[in-house]
Structures are given as structure tokens and as C-alpha cells.
Write a protein that holds these residues in place. Structure first.
Motif, PDB file in Angstrom:
ATOM      1  N   SER A 416      27.512  54.873  53.688  1.00 12.91           N
ATOM      2  CA  SER A 416      27.272  55.923  52.701  1.00 12.91           C
ATOM      3  C   SER A 416      26.280  56.912  53.289  1.00 12.91           C
ATOM      4  N   TYR A 417      26.247  58.121  52.716  1.00 19.27           N
ATOM      5  CA  TYR A 417      25.474  59.214  53.305  1.00 19.27           C
ATOM      6  C   TYR A 417      24.679  59.936  52.223  1.00 19.27           C
ATOM      7  N   ARG A 418      23.446  60.284  52.554  1.00 20.14           N
ATOM      8  CA  ARG A 418      22.590  61.025  51.623  1.00 20.14           C
ATOM      9  C   ARG A 418      21.907  62.166  52.385  1.00 20.14           C
ATOM     10  N   ALA A 419      22.184  63.402  51.977  1.00 18.67           N
ATOM     11  CA  ALA A 419      21.621  64.566  52.658  1.00 18.67           C
ATOM     12  C   ALA A 419      20.291  64.960  52.023  1.00 18.67           C
ATOM     13  N   GLU A 420      19.376  64.013  51.940  1.00 14.98           N
ATOM     14  CA  GLU A 420      18.053  64.308  51.399  1.00 14.98           C
ATOM     15  C   GLU A 420      17.036  64.257  52.533  1.00 14.98           C
ATOM     16  N   SER A 421      16.121  65.239  52.525  1.00 16.26           N
ATOM     17  CA  SER A 421      15.144  65.343  53.608  1.00 16.26           C
ATOM     18  C   SER A 421      13.968  64.411  53.342  1.00 16.26           C
ATOM     19  N   SER A 422      14.251  63.129  53.292  1.00 13.70           N
ATOM     20  CA  SER A 422      13.215  62.127  53.043  1.00 13.70           C
ATOM     21  C   SER A 422      12.752  61.541  54.366  1.00 13.70           C
ATOM     22  N   HIS A 423      11.434  61.365  54.498  1.00 14.22           N
ATOM     23  CA  HIS A 423      10.872  60.824  55.726  1.00 14.22           C
ATOM     24  C   HIS A 423      10.085  59.542  55.450  1.00 14.22           C
ATOM     25  N   THR A 424      10.473  58.835  54.390  1.00 23.16           N
ATOM     26  CA  THR A 424       9.778  57.593  54.074  1.00 23.16           C
ATOM     27  C   THR A 424      10.284  56.476  54.975  1.00 23.16           C
ATOM     28  N   ARG A 425       9.615  55.361  54.930  1.00 26.35           N
ATOM     29  CA  ARG A 425       9.970  54.242  55.793  1.00 26.35           C
ATOM     30  C   ARG A 425      11.230  53.514  55.337  1.00 26.35           C
ATOM     31  N   ARG A 426      11.775  53.884  54.169  1.00 23.04           N
ATOM     32  CA  ARG A 426      12.957  53.162  53.669  1.00 23.04           C
ATOM     33  C   ARG A 426      14.161  54.073  53.436  1.00 23.04           C
ATOM     34  N   HIS A 427      14.131  55.293  53.991  1.00 22.99           N
ATOM     35  CA  HIS A 427      15.248  56.215  53.795  1.00 22.99           C
ATOM     36  C   HIS A 427      15.993  56.486  55.097  1.00 22.99           C
ATOM     37  N   LEU A 428      17.311  56.505  55.001  1.00 26.30           N
ATOM     38  CA  LEU A 428      18.200  56.885  56.092  1.00 26.30           C
ATOM     39  C   LEU A 428      19.203  57.895  55.560  1.00 26.30           C
ATOM     40  N   SER A 429      19.705  58.747  56.442  1.00 26.71           N
ATOM     41  CA  SER A 429      20.764  59.682  56.048  1.00 26.71           C
ATOM     42  C   SER A 429      22.128  59.002  56.052  1.00 26.71           C
ATOM     43  N   GLU A 430      22.250  57.942  56.818  1.00 23.45           N
ATOM     44  CA  GLU A 430      23.470  57.128  56.853  1.00 23.45           C
ATOM     45  C   GLU A 430      23.045  55.673  56.789  1.00 23.45           C
ATOM     46  N   PHE A 431      23.664  54.906  55.901  1.00 28.63           N
ATOM     47  CA  PHE A 431      23.276  53.500  55.773  1.00 28.63           C
ATOM     48  C   PHE A 431      24.483  52.649  55.413  1.00 28.63           C
ATOM     49  N   THR A 432      24.341  51.355  55.597  1.00 32.97           N
ATOM     50  CA  THR A 432      25.412  50.418  55.263  1.00 32.97           C
ATOM     51  C   THR A 432      25.251  49.996  53.814  1.00 32.97           C
ATOM     52  N   HIS A 433      26.262  50.282  53.021  1.00 33.78           N
ATOM     53  CA  HIS A 433      26.221  50.100  51.575  1.00 33.78           C
ATOM     54  C   HIS A 433      27.102  48.913  51.184  1.00 33.78           C
ATOM     55  N   ILE A 434      26.511  47.923  50.569  1.00 32.80           N
ATOM     56  CA  ILE A 434      27.259  46.769  50.063  1.00 32.80           C
ATOM     57  C   ILE A 434      27.368  46.941  48.557  1.00 32.80           C
ATOM     58  N   GLU A 435      28.582  47.159  48.082  1.00 30.98           N
ATOM     59  CA  GLU A 435      28.782  47.485  46.670  1.00 30.98           C
ATOM     60  C   GLU A 435      29.776  46.533  46.027  1.00 30.98           C
ATOM     61  N   GLY A 436      29.534  46.250  44.762  1.00 31.53           N
ATOM     62  CA  GLY A 436      30.424  45.374  44.009  1.00 31.53           C
ATOM     63  C   GLY A 436      30.669  45.895  42.610  1.00 31.53           C
ATOM     64  N   GLU A 437      31.842  45.604  42.053  1.00 30.35           N
ATOM     65  CA  GLU A 437      32.189  45.960  40.673  1.00 30.35           C
ATOM     66  C   GLU A 437      32.840  44.753  40.001  1.00 30.35           C
ATOM     67  N   LEU A 438      32.408  44.513  38.757  1.00 27.60           N
ATOM     68  CA  LEU A 438      32.866  43.327  38.031  1.00 27.60           C
ATOM     69  C   LEU A 438      33.342  43.723  36.632  1.00 27.60           C
ATOM     70  N   PRO A 439      34.572  43.374  36.232  1.00 32.16           N
ATOM     71  CA  PRO A 439      35.066  43.685  34.882  1.00 32.16           C
ATOM     72  C   PRO A 439      34.705  42.579  33.876  1.00 32.16           C
ATOM     73  N   PHE A 440      34.724  42.946  32.612  1.00 32.45           N
ATOM     74  CA  PHE A 440      34.535  42.001  31.509  1.00 32.45           C
ATOM     75  C   PHE A 440      33.207  41.249  31.609  1.00 32.45           C
ATOM     76  N   ILE A 441      32.121  41.973  31.835  1.00 32.94           N
ATOM     77  CA  ILE A 441      30.809  41.334  31.897  1.00 32.94           C
ATOM     78  C   ILE A 441      29.840  42.055  30.961  1.00 32.94           C
ATOM     79  N   THR A 442      28.711  41.379  30.687  1.00 31.86           N
ATOM     80  CA  THR A 442      27.615  41.976  29.933  1.00 31.86           C
ATOM     81  C   THR A 442      26.506  42.385  30.906  1.00 31.86           C
ATOM     82  N   PHE A 443      25.510  43.107  30.380  1.00 34.11           N
ATOM     83  CA  PHE A 443      24.393  43.531  31.225  1.00 34.11           C
ATOM     84  C   PHE A 443      23.630  42.322  31.757  1.00 34.11           C
TER      85      PHE A 443
END
Length: 644
Positions: A416-443
Motif C-alpha cells: 500500500s502507498y501513502r503520499a504523506e510527507s511524514s518523517h516519523t520513525r514509523r511512517h513509510l511511503s510504501e509498506f506491506t499491508h496485511i488486511e482482513g475482512e470478516l462477514p457476519f461479526i460484531t464489533f
């Protein structure tokens, strides 16, 4: 007349270069009369540098009396008057030349940038001496102690003292150069001698078994062949060398003896050279240490690819700054620590996939070139897609949502990509994104899924063969206990007030304020355990987040905060009512035209569902206790770096 023309022409070409020499300058200042000037030693130097015919005319000894004529041969001139005329022209030019003084100033000078002039002085007289390069030195000026006077001539005592210091430096440099020359000559002789030494594989020995270093233990006592790179090299006299070989799977100590370390290739061998080594694998004697508990007694070896003398140490070393290290990341990753980090990264990705596989998630591969936004238009990387505007994806979430009616629980591991000019120790312009989606669940079920994801993955890593790599880097790592601490956004604001965690302007955080990275991490570190920070205001979050039915001004959203890092996961329940989704589009000023396929999910059998995104690099920061997210990826892409 002939000689006069030759002399004039030659002096025009050479006079300036001659007059730059210290001896000529000294000659100018010391000579009293034209005849004495021509009769002095520097004249011999001028004569010797001119054409042989003119030189022969000027070389004869000249009487010191100013009224005596110059005695010259008469083969090419009719009288000595012509030469005396040329002589007067030369000496007149010489008398006008002076040696410029050198200026220094302890107050305003610079040894690095100064030029030794009044406007740009050196800082120290010693640097002035180094700049001049030889004795005798010209006049050296220093800061004057007299009020109203800027410079004064250096004292004789100080000049004498610094001259001794300069001479010691010069002698040391000369001795070093002499020693280096002797060593170079000796090395050249050794290299020449080594060309006559050849080695070959003994055909009477058993055939060597090729093996990776990690699999060598089963071949102890047998003859093997190993390929790799020279990680470390230590020579012990002329007849022995110790090579630590690296092949990516491990390290192996190899011993080269006798002619094996006397060949031309052996003398040129440097770290990072690639080689193949044959020999018998032996267990190290008791009390000795070596990687894997064994070493290779080599009987033959070959160079595959040479490396420059000194290897990577000429490019990267402990004194290199971060810019140099990231500029040479391709070499940096060969180091032991970076190699361990990349292996742990590999093990972590495998652990995530195993977690999902065992819980019946299906992996999908969404596109990364898109025409829709997920996290706000200001952080989109835009590009021309065959005449249409397109973007690099901020998140694959919307596409994952389209997959759950077909596949159930789904996940992806993508960039995933973020075009934000952040210079913190935890920001990247390109990073590996692990994403999940689950149906029929509660918060609440979503929160439990996040706990399970983080803890189960960590447990898998720490029970794998890579666990020691984690402990090598972060000896104090422990898998966190479940359940994680729950904290609503409002509770976080109250905690910050009670513990004097404030905004940059010194005021307290109020409802609707985003808690930035530094205060968020301070709060997390003070609490000292994972925090599920929940229910952020609707105005702070994206258009697709489901409002909390019990408190509609906040959303069913969550950030997972971990000590030393802060946020590593962002998630929420998703709006599943078409009208509410349309209201979200309007609130954010987004045209739904490019989201028709996303809206269709609410038309054709909508359902409550939720999901999340985890930044792999941040997860590794937590796992390895790293200081910066750039350390946990291969080639970091930031606001100020897109290479190598």
C-alpha cells in the motif's frame, strides 16, 4: 640579436612558473644589484631550464662586482651587451615579484574553508605551514593583540615552536609513506612469487557432496563442497588463513593451509568475494567455538567472483551515517543484523499466512492501481493511466469487502502507498499491508480477532526455528497475554489529562483532536501493555466506518497500540446500509461514480461486517524492538528516498 630574441621569447613562456618557486622568491628579496642577482644560484636554475644554447650563455660564473660585464661565449653574438640587456629585463621582473604572506585568525579563520588571505584566513598557523608545504615559510600573520590592529606578524618563539611541530608531522608522514612503500614493494614481490604457485583438486579424494551450510551437520566426517561469500577473513602467517563463509542459510568456518593460502588468488582474496571450497567437515575440538560446531578443513578452493580489497568496509563501517547506509542498502543487508531482520520478516509473513490458513481465511490478490480512495485524497499517489487519472492504492479493503460474499473470511498481503510527507520513525511511503475482512461479526468479535491475530502469529514465530533470531535481536520479547486492555477514545483523553500528556502548544487534548504519534506512544509506554483504543469520533474517520448505535457521534473503530511503537492496526465495522454509505460519501465530498461496484455490495445481500489493516513493518518494530520502521523492510521508501 639572435640570442636576445630567443631569450625574450623563452622568458615570456617560463618566467611566471619560475618565479613561483620559493628559491626564486628568496633570491629576489636577498639580491642587491642586477649583476649580483644574475650571479646568484637561482640564475643557474633559470639557465638550466631554458634552451641549451641560452643556458650555455648564462651558466658561466659572473663576478660579484656590479660594474663588471657578463662573460659569455661569442659564437652566436657579437658582444655581451645584448645578453646584459636581456639580463636587466629578467632581473627587473624578478625584483617586482614578492612572496605573499599567509594570514591566520583564531577568531575568524577556518582551517577547512580558509584560503590564507586577509579576507579568508586560516584558523591556525600550523595549517598555514601545511598549506605552504615546505620550508622556509613566508611571513605568517596572526590576530594582533594591539587595539585597532587586525593582524601582526607571528612571534619568533611561536614560529620556532610550530616549525618543530610541522617537522614532526612531516617526518611522520614521510615515515608512513616509506613504510607503505616498503609494504607495497613486499606485497608486489609476494604477488609475483605467488603466480608460480598453482593448486588443483586431488582426483584420488572422494567426490565432494554439495550442500547448503544449514544442512552440513549430517555430513560431518565427509568431504563436501560449499559455495558462498567470504564474510570474514583472517590470515595467520604465510601458511594459514581462516575464512568464515556465508551462503544465506548460515556461516561456516573454513581453514586454508599451505599452498591453498599462497596462490595469487589467495593473496588477493577479500571479504565479499564469492568462492567454492572443498574439504572435510570436522567437529571443532572441545573448548573451541565455530558456527554450527564444525569447521571445514579445505583441500581445494576456487574463486568465483572477486571483491575489491577491503570489501564492503571501504563503503560501510561503524562510522557511516544513516544516509550512507541507506544509500548503500544493497550492501548493508549483507550484514549479520540486517540478515537476521530479513529472515525474521520472512518467518513473520509465513506465520501470518499459517494463522489465516488454519482459520479458513482465503487469500486474494487485489489490484494496486485503482481509481478510488480509501484513506483521504491528500495521501494519494496519482498517475496517468492511459489518459485517465488513477492512483496507487492506499488500502485493499474495499476490494476485500467485495470478496466476502463469494469466499467468506478473506485476507491479503500486498503493498500500500501513502503520499504523506511524514518523517516519523514509523511512517513509510510504501509498506506491506496485511488486511482482513470478516462477514457476519460484531464489533466485539472484531476485537477478539485482532487479539488472536497478534498473539497467535507471535506464538508461531517463537515456536519456529527462527525464534532464536528474534531473541538475538530482542532478548526480552514475550508473547502478550490475552485479553488486551480496552480503552475508548474518551478514556484516552482523560488519561492524557490525568498524566499531563499535552499537545505541542501545551494545552490538553479535547474531543475531536487527533492524538499524534509521540503522545500516543507516551501513553502506551506508560500503560505498558497492548491497548485496543476504540470508538473514535465520526468526523475523524473514513466515510465507510459504521457509527456506534449507542453513541452515533463515534464509530465502531479501533486502533491497536503496542509498547515502543504505538498504532500497528487500524480497523472498524463497515457501513452496510446503502443510505448511510451515501451520506458518508457526501460528508467527505466524494463522488460515488467510481464506487458503483462497492455500493453494489449493499444492494445485493448486505450484511454486518468488519475488517482491519496491519502494517507489517510496524509489527516487526514491536517484535524486534527496533527504533525505526525503515530497519524492518528491504528497501525503505520515504518522503525523501526512492532509491536504491
Amino acid at each position: 640579436m639572435l640570442l636576445h630574441r630567443a631569450l625574450s621569447s623563452t622568458l615570456t613562456r617560463f618566467s611566471y612558473s619560475f618565479l613561483k618557486s620559493a628559491s626564486l622568491r628568496q633570491f629576489v628579496s636577498q639580491s642587491r644589484t642586477p649583476a649580483q642577482k644574475i650571479a646568484s644560484a637561482p640564475t643557474q636554475k633559470i639557465a638550466s631550464a631554458l634552451t641549451p644554447k641560452i643556458a650555455s650563455a648564462l651558466t658561466p660564473k659572473i663576478p660579484s662586482a656590479p660594474t663588471l660585464p657578463l662573460i659569455v661565449p661569442t659564437a652566436d653574438i657579437s658582444t655581451s651587451a645584448t645578453v646584459l640587456m636581456a639580463q636587466d629585463e629578467v632581473t627587473e621582473s624578478l625584483s617586482k615579484m614578492e612572496i605573499s604572506p599567509i594570514y591566520t585568525s583564531d577568531k575568524n579563520g577556518s582551517d577547512e574553508k580558509g584560503e590564507g588571505t586577509e579576507d579568508s584566513p586560516f584558523k591556525t598557523p600550523l595549517q598555514a605551514m601545511r598549506h605552504w608545504g615546505k620550508t622556509p615559510f613566508p611571513t605568517i600573520f596572526v590576530d594582533s593583540k594591539v587595539e585597532g590592529e587586525q593582524f601582526s606578524v607571528i612571534s619568533q618563539a611561536q614560529m620556532k615552536k610550530l616549525t618543530k611541530v610541522y617537522q614532526r608531522e612531516a617526518n611522520k608522514t614521510d615515515n608512513k609513506a616509506k613504510k607503505e612503500a616498503e609494504e607495497a614493494a613486499k606485497r608486489a614481490a609476494n604477488l609475483e612469487e605467488s603466480k608460480s604457485i598453482t593448486i588443483s583438486e586431488d582426483p584420488s579424494l572422494p567426490t565432494a557432496t554439495a550442500s547448503k551450510i544449514t544442512n552440513l551437520e549430517q555430513y560431518r566426517g565427509q568431504r563436501v563442497k560449499v559455495y558462498g561469500w567470504v564474510h570474514r577473513l583472517r590470515r595467520q602467517g604465510k601458511n594459514m588463513a581462516f575464512v568464515v563463509l556465508r551462503d544465506g542459510t548460515g556461516f561456516l568456518q573454513c581453514i586454508l593451509s599451505d599452498n591453498l593460502c599462497k596462490t595469487y588468488e589467495a593473496l588477493l582474496l577479500a571479504t565479499e568475494s564469492s568462492v567454492q571450497i572443498f574439504g572435510t567437515l570436522k567437529e571443532v575440538p572441545e573448548g573451541k567455538n565455530a558456527p554450527g560446531g564444525h569447521e571445514l578443513a579445505a583441500d581445494y578452493w576456487e574463486i568465483v567472483g572477486r571483491s575489491p580489497a577491503g570489501g564492503i568496509d571501504n563503503v560501510l563501517n561503524v562510522e557511516s551515517n544513516s544516509d550512507v547506509m541507506y544509500q548503500n542498502r544493497h550492501l548493508w543487508i549483507r550484514g549479520e543484523n540486517m540478515s537476521k531482520i530479513l529472515k525474521v520478516r520472512h518467518a513473520t509473513i509465513k506465520a501470518f499466512r499459517d494463522h489465516y490458513y488454519d482459520r479458513d481465511y482465503v487469500e486474494v490478490t487485489p489490484p494496486t492501481m485503482v481509481q478510488c480512495q480509501v484513506e483521504g485524497g491528500s495521501t494519494l499517489f496519482k498517475f496517468d493511466y492511459f489518459g485517465e487519472e488513477a492512483y496507487l492504492t492506499q488500502s485493499s479493503q474495499l476490494y476485500l469487502e467485495t470478496c466476502i460474499p463469494a469466499l467468506g473470511n478473506v485476507y491479503c498481503i500486498a503493498q500500500s502507498y501513502r503520499a504523506e510527507s511524514s518523517h516519523t520513525r514509523r511512517h513509510l511511503s510504501e509498506f506491506t499491508h496485511i488486511e482482513g475482512e470478516l462477514p457476519f461479526i460484531t464489533f466485539e468479535q472484531l476485537l477478539q480477532a485482532l487479539e488472536d491475530l497478534v498473539c497467535d502469529t507471535a506464538e508461531r514465530i517463537m515456536t519456529s526455528k527462527h525464534s532464536q533470531l528474534v531473541l538475538d535481536i530482542n532478548p526480552n520479547f514475550k508473547v502478550p497475554q490475552r485479553p488486551f486492555k480496552r480503552m475508548d477514545y474518551r478514556d484516552a483523553l482523560q488519561y492524557c489529562k490525568e498524566h499531563d500528556i499535552k499537545k505541542e502548544d501545551g494545552t490538553h487534548f479535547e474531543f475531536g483532536d487527533d492524538i499524534p504519534e509521540a503522545p500516543e506512544r507516551k501513553m502506551t509506554d506508560m500503560i505498558g501493555e497492548p491497548i485496543l483504543l476504540c470508538r473514535f469520533p465520526k468526523a475523524m474517520k473514513s466515510f465507510y466506518m459504521q457509527p456506534d448505535l449507542a453513541d452515533p457521534i463515534v464509530t465502531e473503530s479501533v486502533d491497536l497500540l503496542l509498547p515502543n511503537v504505538g498504532e500497528i492496526i487500524g480497523g472498524s465495522m463497515r457501513i452496510y446500509d446503502e443510505k448511510e454509505l451515501d451520506a458518508g460519501f457526501k460528508r467527505e465530498g466524494i463522488s460515488p461514480d467510481n464506487y458503483y461496484w462497492y455500493v453494489d455490495q449493499r444492494k445485493y445481500g448486505t450484511t454486518p461486517h468488519g475488517g482491519y489493516g496491519l502494517g507489517l513493518e510496524r509489527y516487526l518494530m514491536w517484535l524486534l524492538n527496533s527504533n525505526n520502521v525503515r530497519e524492518t523492510c528491504l528497501y525503505p521508501r520515504t518522503a525523501d528516498r526512492c532509491k536504491p
